[in-house]
Design a protein around this motif. Structure first.
Motif, PDB file in Angstrom:
ATOM      1  N   TYR A  10      39.021  37.205  49.382  1.00 39.01           N
ATOM      2  CA  TYR A  10      38.399  37.944  49.035  1.00 39.01           C
ATOM      3  C   TYR A  10      39.072  37.780  47.377  1.00 39.01           C
ATOM      4  N   THR A  13      40.828  35.410  45.437  1.00 40.93           N
ATOM      5  CA  THR A  13      40.943  34.546  44.937  1.00 40.93           C
ATOM      6  C   THR A  13      40.400  35.033  44.039  1.00 40.93           C
ATOM      7  N   LYS A  14      40.595  36.485  43.310  1.00 38.47           N
ATOM      8  CA  LYS A  14      40.268  37.293  41.915  1.00 38.47           C
ATOM      9  C   LYS A  14      41.317  37.213  41.120  1.00 38.47           C
ATOM     10  N   GLU A  17      41.943  33.833  40.116  1.00 37.09           N
ATOM     11  CA  GLU A  17      40.581  33.327  38.850  1.00 37.09           C
ATOM     12  C   GLU A  17      40.961  34.479  37.932  1.00 37.09           C
ATOM     13  N   GLU A  57      43.028  42.004  32.604  1.00 41.57           N
ATOM     14  CA  GLU A  57      41.686  41.967  33.939  1.00 41.57           C
ATOM     15  C   GLU A  57      42.897  41.432  34.691  1.00 41.57           C
ATOM     16  N   ILE A  61      43.798  43.369  38.177  1.00 40.62           N
ATOM     17  CA  ILE A  61      44.003  43.116  40.036  1.00 40.62           C
ATOM     18  C   ILE A  61      44.929  43.293  40.729  1.00 40.62           C
TER      19      ILE A  61
END
Length: 108
Positions: A10, A13-14, A17, A57, A61
């Motif tokens: 997960y 994936t973030k 992205e 962003e 992350i």
């Protein structure tokens, strides 16, 4: 709001992205930000601000992954890792994110 287990898949994936979002912003391509603030396209500072939002962003992350002791460097070049670790979005980051001899294409 349910409990979401933060699996490595997960989080990767973030991260992926966020990387694509930043690279699309660098290439002045459409991002989610354009949909949120369509009126901003009319303003000259729009593209700088859009890049700043995407960079923030990405750094957020990466910070979360680091705090969770999760690997994040594998999807970046060594130079990109260095930029991220410095945390400052400079003109060098904007100009050299896509390495000159890199065989990868810019995001589509």
């Amino acid at each position: 709001m349910g409990n979401v287990q933060l699996s490595a898949d997960y989080m990767m994936t973030k991260l992926s992205e966020a990387k694509v979002h930043f690279e699309r912003a660098l290439d002045c391509k459409h991002t989610e930000f354009d949909d949120l603030y369509p009126y901003m396209i009319e303003h000259p500072q729009f593209f700088w601000y859009k890049r700043y939002v995407a960079w923030s962003e990405l750094l957020t992350i990466v910070k979360l992954l680091s705090e969770l002791s999760m690997e994040w460097k594998s999807i970046f070049t060594d130079q990109q890792v260095e930029y991220i670790e410095r945390r400052v979005m400079s003109s060098k980051v904007l100009d050299d994110w896509f390495e000159k001899n890199d065989t990868k294409e810019h995001v589509g």
